[in-house]
Design a protein around this motif. Structure first.
Motif, mmCIF file in Angstrom:
data_model
loop_
_atom_site.group_PDB
_atom_site.id
_atom_site.type_symbol
_atom_site.label_atom_id
_atom_site.label_comp_id
_atom_site.label_asym_id
_atom_site.label_seq_id
_atom_site.Cartn_x
_atom_site.Cartn_y
_atom_site.Cartn_z
ATOM 1 N N GLU A 27 20.760 0.960 20.070
ATOM 2 C CA GLU A 27 20.284 -0.274 20.708
ATOM 3 C C GLU A 27 18.856 -0.100 21.244
ATOM 4 O OE1 GLU A 27 20.702 -4.261 21.934
ATOM 5 O OE2 GLU A 27 22.109 -3.084 20.763
ATOM 6 N N GLU A 39 24.955 -0.494 25.963
ATOM 7 C CA GLU A 39 24.399 -0.762 27.284
ATOM 8 C C GLU A 39 23.518 0.380 27.794
ATOM 9 O OE1 GLU A 39 27.479 -1.842 30.005
ATOM 10 O OE2 GLU A 39 28.201 -3.470 28.731
ATOM 11 N N ASP A 67 21.018 -5.469 25.082
ATOM 12 C CA ASP A 67 22.155 -5.358 25.989
ATOM 13 C C ASP A 67 22.005 -4.185 26.956
ATOM 14 O OD1 ASP A 67 23.453 -7.513 24.816
ATOM 15 O OD2 ASP A 67 24.418 -6.258 23.302
#
Length: 119
Positions: free
Chosen positions: A101, A89, A61
């Motif tokens: 992430e 993000e 993402d």
């Protein structure tokens, strides 16, 4: 990395510092030669070249690659600051540390790089 961009500025409004990239490319070329030599000299061992920079803005993402998720004081998040709500993000948590992430995406890249070597 945001800390490098902050210190030297990015090139042509990109998220890159070309002088740093030039030095890294020289290092990586020599590293690839070293890995090839190690694989030749130690055939029972398996050395693999993998790059965190292979992690692109489209990995997972991640959309924000050149800014940090939190307010930074001395390179790390300022105490009691509220981090971004969309941390998945971001590639970097603070000026130097990847987010969860980004770390997961980098681990997937490394796994893909070594998976062909595993019997």
């Amino acid at each position: 990395m945001p800390v490098v961009i902050g210190a030297y500025g990015s090139t042509n409004s990109s998220s890159c510092v070309e002088t740093s990239n030039d030095v890294v490319q020289i290092f990586n070329q020599d590293l690839k030669l070293l890995i090839n030599n190690l694989n030749h000299d130690y055939p029972k061992a398996k050395f693999v070249y993998t790059r965190f920079t292979a992690l692109s803005a489209t990995s997972g993402d991640i959309k924000i690659v050149s800014e940090q998720c939190c307010v930074v004081g001395t390179g790390m998040c300022t105490e009691w600051s509220v981090p971004c709500s969309n941390r998945d993000e971001y590639r970097f948590w603070d000026e130097v540390h990847p987010t969860e992430e980004a770390a997961a995406a980098a681990a997937n890249i490394a796994y893909d790089d070594i998976s062909s070597l595993v019997c």
